[in-house]
Structure formats: structure tokens, C-alpha cells
Design an enzyme around this catalytic site. Structure first.
Site, PDB file in Angstrom:
ATOM      1  N   GLY A  68       6.615 -12.059   1.143  1.00 31.26           N
ATOM      2  CA  GLY A  68       5.362 -13.015   1.207  1.00 31.26           C
ATOM      3  C   GLY A  68       5.295 -14.135   0.006  1.00 31.26           C
ATOM      4  O   GLY A  68       5.999 -13.823  -0.985  1.00 31.26           O
ATOM      5  N   SER A  95       7.407 -12.672   7.017  1.00 33.80           N
ATOM      6  CA  SER A  95       6.213 -11.887   6.746  1.00 33.80           C
ATOM      7  C   SER A  95       4.662 -12.358   7.436  1.00 33.80           C
ATOM      8  O   SER A  95       4.673 -13.582   7.192  1.00 33.80           O
ATOM      9  CB  SER A  95       5.959 -11.614   5.086  1.00 33.80           C
ATOM     10  OG  SER A  95       4.961 -11.239   4.661  1.00 33.80           O
ATOM     11  N   GLN A 116       6.629  -9.664  10.698  1.00 33.16           N
ATOM     12  CA  GLN A 116       6.233  -8.525  10.180  1.00 33.16           C
ATOM     13  C   GLN A 116       4.775  -8.509   9.845  1.00 33.16           C
ATOM     14  O   GLN A 116       3.968  -9.164   9.718  1.00 33.16           O
ATOM     15  CB  GLN A 116       7.076  -8.111   9.031  1.00 33.16           C
ATOM     16  CG  GLN A 116       6.524  -6.826   7.961  1.00 33.16           C
ATOM     17  CD  GLN A 116       5.439  -7.294   7.111  1.00 33.16           C
ATOM     18  OE1 GLN A 116       5.364  -8.614   6.752  1.00 33.16           O
ATOM     19  NE2 GLN A 116       4.760  -6.350   6.485  1.00 33.16           N
ATOM     20  N   TYR A 118       1.554  -5.947   8.271  1.00 34.33           N
ATOM     21  CA  TYR A 118       0.831  -4.740   7.629  1.00 34.33           C
ATOM     22  C   TYR A 118      -0.510  -4.586   8.438  1.00 34.33           C
ATOM     23  O   TYR A 118      -1.242  -5.571   8.839  1.00 34.33           O
ATOM     24  CB  TYR A 118       0.288  -5.097   6.181  1.00 34.33           C
ATOM     25  CG  TYR A 118       1.604  -5.453   5.234  1.00 34.33           C
ATOM     26  CD1 TYR A 118       2.149  -4.490   4.581  1.00 34.33           C
ATOM     27  CD2 TYR A 118       1.733  -6.718   4.896  1.00 34.33           C
ATOM     28  CE1 TYR A 118       3.163  -4.796   3.681  1.00 34.33           C
ATOM     29  CE2 TYR A 118       2.792  -6.934   3.958  1.00 34.33           C
ATOM     30  CZ  TYR A 118       3.398  -6.049   3.364  1.00 34.33           C
ATOM     31  OH  TYR A 118       4.157  -6.460   2.513  1.00 34.33           O
ATOM     32  N   THR A 144       4.924  -2.404   9.174  1.00 32.73           N
ATOM     33  CA  THR A 144       5.229  -1.970   7.755  1.00 32.73           C
ATOM     34  C   THR A 144       4.417  -0.805   7.340  1.00 32.73           C
ATOM     35  O   THR A 144       3.293  -1.004   7.337  1.00 32.73           O
ATOM     36  CB  THR A 144       5.156  -2.970   6.467  1.00 32.73           C
ATOM     37  OG1 THR A 144       6.339  -3.842   6.687  1.00 32.73           O
ATOM     38  CG2 THR A 144       5.177  -2.372   5.221  1.00 32.73           C
ATOM     39  N   ARG A 153       2.592  -2.844 -10.709  1.00 30.51           N
ATOM     40  CA  ARG A 153       3.961  -3.559 -10.968  1.00 30.51           C
ATOM     41  C   ARG A 153       3.648  -4.150 -12.387  1.00 30.51           C
ATOM     42  O   ARG A 153       3.326  -5.159 -12.689  1.00 30.51           O
ATOM     43  CB  ARG A 153       4.080  -4.775 -10.012  1.00 30.51           C
ATOM     44  CG  ARG A 153       4.359  -4.250  -8.693  1.00 30.51           C
ATOM     45  CD  ARG A 153       4.569  -5.245  -7.482  1.00 30.51           C
ATOM     46  NE  ARG A 153       4.884  -4.650  -6.213  1.00 30.51           N
ATOM     47  CZ  ARG A 153       4.504  -5.070  -5.111  1.00 30.51           C
ATOM     48  NH1 ARG A 153       4.344  -6.318  -5.013  1.00 30.51           N
ATOM     49  NH2 ARG A 153       4.849  -4.306  -3.968  1.00 30.51           N
ATOM     50  N   HIS A 266      11.175  -0.602   0.261  1.00 30.78           N
ATOM     51  CA  HIS A 266      10.418  -1.916  -0.079  1.00 30.78           C
ATOM     52  C   HIS A 266      10.803  -2.421  -1.241  1.00 30.78           C
ATOM     53  O   HIS A 266      10.300  -3.150  -2.097  1.00 30.78           O
ATOM     54  CB  HIS A 266       8.820  -1.551  -0.398  1.00 30.78           C
ATOM     55  CG  HIS A 266       7.828  -2.663   0.076  1.00 30.78           C
ATOM     56  ND1 HIS A 266       7.280  -2.510   1.531  1.00 30.78           N
ATOM     57  CD2 HIS A 266       7.397  -3.733  -0.568  1.00 30.78           C
ATOM     58  CE1 HIS A 266       6.424  -3.617   1.525  1.00 30.78           C
ATOM     59  NE2 HIS A 266       6.704  -4.309   0.439  1.00 30.78           N
ATOM     60  N   SER A 298      17.019  -2.944   0.662  1.00 36.21           N
ATOM     61  CA  SER A 298      16.715  -2.569  -0.581  1.00 36.21           C
ATOM     62  C   SER A 298      18.182  -2.239  -1.452  1.00 36.21           C
ATOM     63  O   SER A 298      18.622  -1.007  -1.280  1.00 36.21           O
ATOM     64  CB  SER A 298      15.899  -1.154  -0.733  1.00 36.21           C
ATOM     65  OG  SER A 298      14.722  -1.341   0.137  1.00 36.21           O
ATOM     66  N   ARG A 301      23.652  -6.270  -2.341  1.00 35.20           N
ATOM     67  CA  ARG A 301      24.036  -7.487  -2.773  1.00 35.20           C
ATOM     68  C   ARG A 301      25.311  -7.749  -2.715  1.00 35.20           C
ATOM     69  O   ARG A 301      25.799  -8.793  -3.248  1.00 35.20           O
ATOM     70  CB  ARG A 301      23.910  -7.358  -4.378  1.00 35.20           C
ATOM     71  CG  ARG A 301      22.362  -6.844  -4.940  1.00 35.20           C
ATOM     72  CD  ARG A 301      21.549  -7.966  -4.633  1.00 35.20           C
ATOM     73  NE  ARG A 301      20.157  -7.813  -5.220  1.00 35.20           N
ATOM     74  CZ  ARG A 301      19.148  -7.189  -4.422  1.00 35.20           C
ATOM     75  NH1 ARG A 301      19.418  -6.942  -3.180  1.00 35.20           N
ATOM     76  NH2 ARG A 301      18.117  -7.119  -4.924  1.00 35.20           N
TER      77      ARG A 301
END
Length: 370
Positions: A68, A95, A116, A118, A144, A153, A266, A298, A301
Site C-alpha cells: 500500500g 493492494s 487484494q 482487507y 488478507t 512498528r 506479512h 516474506s 531475495r
């Protein structure tokens, strides 16, 4: 390159996790538990990393996660991701909290855009988003389920990232060191509008007012499996449940009619001590059987990470932060560069492992280093 272009308050919002960020680090570290076991004297002169998922053939076994407010980091990022995904023929999961609208994304990438949501406290908003996705021609919808409450956070807290944003002397000084970002931010009107939620605010609402509507609706702590079941009845196409970690939840979701699962924590941004998705893949695969597509995100890489995930039962890997950093660093070309790096790594690893087709990978190519 992205770090050099963004003030710390913006870069850390993308880069950071939740609480002490132990989960964020573990997501990437856990891949190192596994070794790839090669077989030699195999004909790998032609290698194929395409995958077939929900009846569509994708050129590579990866896609872009839903993320988002990306317009805060570079104006137009949502559509840059969509354009790059369409060019590479991989999924782009938009999103519901994006800055571009789902209708705009479908115009850019009609065959590659997934959506997606929520679930919202006012269920009419959820079902209207579903209606819009259906009318736009989207075939794959993600719900989700791993955001039942708000979280802390800590990087955002330390940096003063809040809404409404209060520009402290430290934030101002840090921003001045990134004049390109500051110029673009104000040139494009400051805080970007959450376009998918704009219809649910008053006519002509500002970006802050639309964000206020969003904050009254999410998180939906009252979300239950009965709501998921009702969404299943309302959505005629593929339904994927995002945020699954427990095998029992996986089995229940499939029992309610989910066509696929996104095994995810997430990106380490919700429950800091949750297991890494890669740790749960084998158990979830055992719980749902071989026919249900499993996606995983998640911590991905490297191309080798996606190969490890496949060996453990995943159908496809998704990633988020690398795509955002690519967009910030170089626009559409930056996102394309990220994907070309992953493609090349997957191709090289397949050749080294003696496996000419990605879809032929399995547990026989994997060893636990412990």
C-alpha cells in the site's frame, strides 16, 4: 539506490518490520537452513522456468506482492509495478490500499493484475470492492487475514511517521538531503490519495480524509471464517487466502472453497515472533494435498529462495520490498531489472542442479543443513 533517494522516514517505512524486527530478519535467514542438492550429467541445454497457475501460463515462478501507499515513495509506483509485471508476464497483486485504482491497473496490465482486500468493519465496503474487481475483469482475488489488530512498528515510531504527519526539525533536515523526493512529493500534491477507498469518502475528499475513512475500517478485529465464506459465495473466480501459517487454517480455508493460499507472515510486519512462511510450507502442503496452489512470500531475495520454496511445496514465490526499491531507484526499468536478476538466478540454478524444468523441482533436490 533507493536508500539514497528516500528520506529515512520513507525508506524505513518500506524496509522495516514490527516490534524488534526479529521476524523480519528470520524470514530471509531461514532460507540458509537449506542446501540445493545437484544432479549432474543431465541434459540442461534447454531450461524452462514457466509455471501454470489458475489456468494461466506465467513466464517465471514469481510475482509482486500487494503493497500500500507506494505513491509516497515514488509517484505512480503502483502502475510501474503493473507495467513491469505485464512486460515480464508475471502476476502483479494490487493492494486495496494502493494509490492508483484497481481500474487503472487493469488498463495497464489486464492479464496480470490480481487484487487484494482487507475485510472492512462496514462489510458493504468489502463487497463493493469485490464488485468493482469483478466488473473490472480481475480473475484472482486475495483476502488478507493476518491483520486482526494494529501493531507497533517501532522504526516508524522512532522516525515520527504518523498521520497527520508532523514535520519536526529532524524530519525537515533529513528531507532536505533528498531534494528530488521532496520536489516530487509537493509537485504531486503531498500525501497521495488512496484511490480504491476514495469512493467511500465524501465527494471531493482530500487524501487525509480518505485515509481517515480507511483507518475507521481497518483492521477488522471481528473478521471470522463466516465472512470468508460469504466472500467465497460472492466472488465467482479464483479466491486466494493470504496470511495463512497454521496447517489447520489452511485446511479450513480450502474446505470453504479457497482456490489457493498465500503462506505469509506479512513480511515480518504483523506478528514479530511468527514462524517464517518457508518453515510452514511442508506442513501446509501436507494439510491441503497436492492440487491446491500454494504461494509464499516474506524473505525472498534470491532466485535460489524461490527454488527452495518450490522444493518444499510452493507453486510460486512473491516478493514486495525488492520491487518497491527497484521502482524508487529506476521506475519501470528498475522493477524490470529486479525481475531480470531473479530470472537469471533461477535459470543458472536450474542448470547447476540438473533440472531443466522449474515445475519438476521437488524435495529430492533439497537438504536441510542441520
Amino acid at each position: 539506490m533507493a536508500r539514497s533517494r528516500l528520506p529515512r522516514i520513507a525508506f524505513d517505512f518500506v524496509d522495516g518490520g514490527v516490534d524488534g524486527e526479529e521476524g523480519l530478519g528470520w524470514n530471509a535467514q531461514v532460507f540458509r537452513k537449506y542446501s540445493l542438492l545437484p544432479r549432474y550429467c543431465m541434459d540442461v541445454s534447454k531450461r524452462d522456468q514457466s509455471v501454470t497457475l489458475f489456468g494461466h501460463s506465467y513466464s517465471s515462478p514469481f510475482g509482486i506482492c500487494p503493497m500500500g501507499i507506494l505513491g509516497l515513495f515514488r509517484h505512480g509506483t503502483d502502475l510501474m509495478l503493473a507495467e513491469a509485471a505485464a512486460a515480464a508476464n508475471v502476476p502483479y497483486v494490487m493492494s486495496s490500499t494502493s494509490n492508483a485504482s484497481l481500474e487503472e491497473a487493469v488498463k495497464v496490465a489486464p492479464n496480470n493484475t490480481w487484487f487484494q482486500i482487507y475485510t472492512t468493519r462496514d462489510e458493504t465496503i468489502s463487497f463493493d470492492l469485490i464488485r468493482r474487481a469483478r466488473e473490472a475483469g480481475i480473475q484472482n482475488l486475495l483476502i488478507t487475514v493476518d491483520v486482526p489488530v494494529s501493531v507497533r512498528r517501532e522504526r516508524n515510531m522512532r522516525n515520527g511517521f504518523s498521520r497527520p504527519l508532523r514535520v519536526t526539525p529532524r524530519i525537515a533536515l533529513e528531507s532536505i538531503a533528498h531534494p528530488g523526493w521532496v520536489y516530487s512529493y509537493f509537485k504531486n500534491g503531498g500525501l497521495p490519495l488512496m484511490a480504491n477507498f476514495a469512493p467511500y469518502a465524501k465527494p471531493g475528499a482530500t487524501a487525509d480524509e480518505v485515509a481517515d475513512v480507511y483507518s475507521t475500517q481497518i483492521p477488522n478485529s471481528g473478521q471470522t471464517w463466516s465472512l470468508v465464506e460469504n466472500i467465497r459465495k460472492a466472488w465467482p473466480h479464483n479466491l486466494i487466502i493470504k496470511g495463512i501459517l497454521h496447517p489447520d487454517d489452511a485446511a479450513r480455508a480450502v474446505g470453504l472453497g479457497a482456490n489457493g493460499l498465500l503462506v505469509s507472515n506479512h513480511g515480518g510486519r504483523q506478528l514479530d515472533r511468527a514462524p517464517a512462511p518457508i518453515e510452514m510450507l511442508a506442513e501446509i502442503r501436507a494439510a491441503v494435498g497436492d492440487e491446491i496452489p500454494l504461494l509464499v512470500d516474506s524473505g525472498i531475495r534470491r532466485g535460489a529462495d524461490i527454488i527452495i520454496a518450490r522444493c518444499l511445496g510452493a507453486t510460486m514465490g512473491l516478493f514486495g520490498r525488492p520491487a518497491v526499491f527497484g521502482a524508487v531507484a529506476g521506475g519501470v526499468a528498475g522493477v524490470s531489472k529486479v525481475m531480470s536478476i531473479l530470472r537469471a538466478q533461477i535459470d543458472t540454478n536450474l542448470g547447476q542442479m540438473g533440472c531443466s524444468r522449474f515445475e519438476d523441482l521437488g524435495i529430492q533436490f533439497l537438504r536441510d543443513r542441520r
